[in-house]
Design an enzyme around this catalytic site. Structure first.
Site, mmCIF file in Angstrom:
data_model
loop_
_atom_site.group_PDB
_atom_site.id
_atom_site.type_symbol
_atom_site.label_atom_id
_atom_site.label_comp_id
_atom_site.label_asym_id
_atom_site.label_seq_id
_atom_site.Cartn_x
_atom_site.Cartn_y
_atom_site.Cartn_z
ATOM 1 N N CYS A 1 -33.248 36.990 -41.598
ATOM 2 C CA CYS A 1 -33.692 37.673 -42.913
ATOM 3 C C CYS A 1 -35.030 37.051 -43.504
ATOM 4 C CB CYS A 1 -32.592 37.714 -44.261
ATOM 5 S SG CYS A 1 -32.117 36.134 -44.541
ATOM 6 N N HIS B 1 -29.892 34.837 -49.132
ATOM 7 C CA HIS B 1 -30.420 36.055 -48.297
ATOM 8 C C HIS B 1 -31.872 36.345 -48.811
ATOM 9 C CE1 HIS B 1 -30.666 39.606 -45.976
ATOM 10 N NE2 HIS B 1 -30.604 40.471 -47.384
ATOM 11 N N CYS C 1 -62.392 7.562 -63.225
ATOM 12 C CA CYS C 1 -61.897 5.995 -63.419
ATOM 13 C C CYS C 1 -62.098 5.996 -64.912
ATOM 14 C CB CYS C 1 -62.831 5.124 -62.700
ATOM 15 S SG CYS C 1 -62.425 3.377 -63.272
#
Length: 605
Positions: free
Chosen positions: A276, A557, A425
């Protein structure tokens, strides 16, 4: 859905799928990730696996050199960026936020079960007639003999065996195997076309040593004797239950008045056994307008490589499958077995009938299609050059140009975008940028203590600034030391088709869980301009498909909701079943993959 074993060990051996053409690093530095990193090595560690002996008979009769190495350390110079695991450095997290997900885990199960072959593994191997206690000649005498065989097994066309009893009763398990064998024989006797097709593919009658059995499904199919109709190399199964064989088609209620044009693209896909996940993705791709036209108009033929070492089987079978879907009636069910054969040769992890993750399948499929229709036949040598002196926008364009010199296909034209990652930074203020291609974006689901969040919440969480401190400090090239930095993502180039992966899979040391938070996503006019790294007016999307996962991490499913590119109407694709639906039903807490297409300028007015 039953829980099945992991991919067979023999198909993950790197030597069998190693191709020197795929073993060369090209485009930039590559940091392995869970999608493209050492797939076979992680699967074959003995301390992690407990493999049982594999039968000597195999669907793949000899070592193949088809497709990339199953190690996937290199993807022909292009990193297979799996968004669920960061790379070796902090900069490698270019498409995801969240914890790492171990290989093999997914919303469709797998994480809670050990790798290996279970005792009742349903493998993609031919079934020996002697081992099953029957022979081909004995079972082809008449349909009455078959009826008596089914009766002796205390079964019928609709008989079901409770899988919970299989482990307790060896005789019952053996009966189930015999049932699968007899099912194939029943189809052979009742459908002459099936026998002809079988003999053409596996040998003439009298020389066949195997029973013409179907690939073992995860459960006994509802239709023991469906109407069979071959079209090319694909098979169409009529959906009428208990039909007599013949050319007639069963009518579907409410569809008799539909003309052929409006009904196109509404064929279902037969579940071959825990497939599926594959059917859901295939239906979403089938309703991708430009990809559909690429297959229907056979435009892919001009991009195929025709050399002696060229691999074209995957894209050819994919195109044939799309063509079959769009030339079939709504009553037809297409069997994608030929396509499955090719995708499992390209990606051996899909061999067999295990539950799999739909997003992983989509990644492997798009990568395989891209490789086979890549317009670049001879890649230039990689010449690293310093682009840090360029403005960010120009640097992004140069990096995109270098990417296209190596990776240029119609598949990439549709699905690939470019992501910008910046590090600033906090000591000296220096900002470094990196540009990476992406095939989809994995979005964390925002947790605000509410049962509902919006898709924009997830996008903002994905692109929000993160402070890298402590052990996560990167090295600043200007300060020449590890410094506290701020990391941020933005989208440099928007793809035509944007696939958004909602990370419903949550990992912890104790257990794996699924997030069922409802994510409210728009069907039209998804405006992503606030996430663009540069000013753009072309970042508005419309939804056209959703891959859904229902269930838990232990089993579930997949279905698909798709909007037809021809009629604009929504339909639910649940394996062989295709039903109309309202657009108001598309948003559910089962949404897993969202497919958006870039809106044309007039639709945004």
């Amino acid at each position: 859905m039953s829980q099945l074993s992991s991919t067979l060990k023999r198909y993950t051996e790197s030597a069998r799928y190693t191709d020197a053409h795929y073993a060369k690093s090209g485009y930039g530095a590559y940091t392995p990730s869970s999608y493209g990193a050492n797939l076979a090595a992680s699967l074959l560690e003995k301390e992690k696996l407990g493999f049982k002996p594999v039968p000597t008979s195999s669907f793949l009769t000899r070592p193949r050199t088809y497709g990339p190495s199953s190690l996937l350390d290199y993807d022909r110079g292009r990193p297979l960026l799996r968004p669920d695991i960061t790379g070796g450095g902090k900069r490698a997290e270019s498409q995801t936020r969240g914890t790492e997900r171990p290989l093999g885990s997914g919303l469709s199960g797998g994480s809670g079960f050990p790798y290996g072959v279970t005792n009742n593994c349903l493998s993609y191997l031919p079934i020996n007639a002697y081992d099953q206690g029957v022979t081909l000649t004995q079972k082809l005498d008449s349909q009455s003999d078959l009826a008596r065989d089914f009766s002796s097994l205390r079964t019928s066309d609709s008989y079901r065996i409770d899988p919970r009893n299989l482990g307790r009763s060896p005789m019952l398990a053996r009966t189930r195997k015999e049932l699968c064998t007899l099912q194939g024989l029943y189809q052979t006797a009742s459908c002459p076309e099936y026998l002809v097709d079988y003999l053409e593919n596996y040998g003439r009658k009298g020389s066949a040593s195997q029973v013409p059995s179907q690939a073992p499904p995860s459960r006994v199919p509802e239709i023991i004797s469906p109407t069979y109709r071959p079209i090319g190399r694909y098979t169409l199964w009529e959906t009428g239950k208990g039909q007599a064989p013949g050319p007639s088609r069963s009518s579907s209620p409410g569809r008799d008045g539909m003309n052929s044009k409006s009904a196109q693209g509404l064929a279902g896909l037969r579940n071959l056994g825990n497939t599926c996940f594959m059917n859901s993705i295939l239906q979403c791709l089938s309703n991708t307008r430009e990809l559909r036209d690429y297959c229907l108009q056979r435009l892919y033929m001009r991009d195929l490589h025709h050399g002696s070492n060229a691999h074209t089987a995957l894209v050819e079978e994919f195109a044939k499958l799309i063509q079959t879907i769009w030339t079939s009636s709504p009553n037809d069910v297409v069997s994608p077995s030929e396509f499955k054969t090719q995708i499992q040769r390209y990606a051996p992890r899909f061999v067999g009938y295990n539950q799999q993750d739909a997003q992983e399948f989509l990644r492997f499929l798009l990568d395989g299609l891209h490789n086979e229709v890549n317009r670049v036949t001879l890649r230039p040598k990689s010449n690293p050059e310093n682009l840090d002196h360029l403005p960010d926008d120009e640097k992004g364009r140069q990096m995109w140009r270098k990417y296209l010199e190596r990776e240029d296909s119609r598949i990439g034209d549709l699905f690939v975008g470019q992501l910008k990652s910046s590090l600033t930074c906090t000591d000296c203020g220096y900002c470094s940028t990196v540009f990476d291609p992406f095939w989809d974006l994995s979005l964390p689901i925002a947790k605000r203590g509410y049962p509902e969040v919006t898709l924009m919440d997830c996008m903002r969480l994905f692109t929000k600034e993160d402070v890298l401190d402590g052990d996560e400090k990167p090295t600043c090239c200007r300060c020449r030391g590890r410094k506290r930095c701020i990391k941020k993502f933005s989208i440099q180039r928007f793809p035509k088709i944007l696939v958004l992966h909602l990370k419903r899979f949550s990992e912890s040391r104790i257990r794996t869980s699924k997030l069922t938070t409802f994510v409210n996503f728009p069907l039209r006019d998804l405006d992503l301009r606030e996430f663009a790294s540069e000013n753009t007016n072309h970042a508005v999307y419309n939804l056209y498909a959703v891959s859904n996962h229902s269930g838990t991490t232990m089993g579930g499913h997949y279905t698909a909701y798709c909007r037809s590119p021809g009629t604009g109407e929504w339909h639910t694709f649940n394996d062989s079943s295709v039903t109309p639906m309202s657009s108001s039903q598309v948003r559910t807490s089962d949404a897993y993959l969202l497919f958006y297409e870039l809106a044309s300028p007039p639709s945004r007015m």
